[in-house]
Design an enzyme around this catalytic site. Structure first.
Site, PDB file in Angstrom:
ATOM      1  CE  LYS A   1      -5.629  -4.485   5.359  1.00 29.96           C
ATOM      2  NZ  LYS A   1      -6.548  -4.792   3.874  1.00 29.96           N
TER       3      LYS A   1
ATOM      4  CG  ASP B   1      -1.858  -0.960   1.210  1.00 24.78           C
ATOM      5  OD1 ASP B   1      -2.355  -1.455   0.243  1.00 24.78           O
ATOM      6  OD2 ASP B   1      -2.518  -1.312   2.232  1.00 24.78           O
TER       7      ASP B   1
ATOM      8  CD  GLU C   1      -1.829  -3.965   3.949  1.00 25.35           C
ATOM      9  OE1 GLU C   1      -3.013  -4.309   3.497  1.00 25.35           O
ATOM     10  OE2 GLU C   1      -1.133  -3.939   3.107  1.00 25.35           O
TER      11      GLU C   1
END
Length: 255
Positions: free
Chosen positions: A105, A71, A103
């Protein structure tokens, strides 16, 4: 005076408001995810020195292997070839050029921690080459890739745990020890906590310091994360000088 603490607090509040605003108009996970990634890329790009490039990538190695899609990555573009990928989209970056991978999220919880660890491991497991570097006084030896750690982490807006103390306990339970292929070095939930495994100076020295799990004070998550990330990047110095001959061998593999 420039009120640095208040400036970080306003930035943290703005990111949370942006995330909350998107959630009120859509529940589509792809839209939420895209906005979250864009916010983090903007924040890190604005904060870090210009030598660091920030964005989504796939890391690739000289043997033709690829990581999972990352990401948010911090990588070198000044000294590294960017062979593949459009200027406005995801790039395929030589793994030797990668400083850190994250990452992104919406929430920090045990499931997403595991997911982030898998993403980080997919980059660290790639083969990294290394070449010697000529300089005015001679030649720097090729660096052992194991000496250039790839930082791994997770970026979230919210914590699923109800208290700062509860989050500390859960993170201590679910984070692997530093040095593992899937270990996480740093992470943040903007509304509650940041954690890191940044080596602490001993008697003013930074050689072989002790590394322990550290948490931010409540309401100091973003400034803690930013300072500790910068510290970890400084310790890495410059990325590996990739061995171009190893990549060249791929040209002869298709006949």
């Amino acid at each position: 005076m420039f009120k640095l603490d208040e400036a970080f607090q306003h930035l943290q509040d703005r990111l949370l408001l942006t995330h909350a605003g998107i959630r009120t108009v859509t529940g589509h996970p792809g839209t939420l995810g895209d906005q979250s990634e864009a916010d983090w890329v903007m924040l890190l790009s604005d904060f870090l020195p210009a030598r660091y490039s920030v964005g989504p990538i796939f890391a690739v190695d000289s043997r033709g292997d690829s990581s999972q899609q990352i990401d948010v990555a911090i990588y070198d573009k000044q000294y590294s070839p960017m062979w593949f990928g459009g200027s406005g989209g995801t790039k395929f970056v030589p793994v030797e050029s990668v400083y850190a991978v994250f990452e992104a999220k919406p929430t920090m919880n045990s499931t997403y921690l595991t997911y982030a660890r898998e993403k980080v491991a997919s980059v660290r497991s790639l083969h990294r080459s290394s070449a010697a570097i000529k300089h005015a006084g001679g030649t720097y030896r090729a660096t052992d890739p194991s000496e250039k750690h790839i930082i791994g982490g997770i970026l979230t807006a919210h914590s699923s745990w109800t208290s700062h103390e509860g989050a500390m306990a859960k993170l201590a339970e679910h984070l692997p020890a530093p040095g593992e292929e899937d270990s996480l070095d740093i992470g943040v939930a903007l509304d509650q906590i940041a954690f890191d495994y940044t080596p602490a100076p001993v008697d003013g020295q930074t050689d072989e310091p002790e590394t322990t799990l550290t948490f931010s004070d409540h309401e100091r998550q973003l400034i803690h994360f930013a300072i500790r990330l910068f510290d970890q990047l400084q310790r890495l110095g410059t990325v590996l000088a990739l061995d171009m001959r190893e990549y060249e061998r791929a040209l002869g593999q298709r006949q």
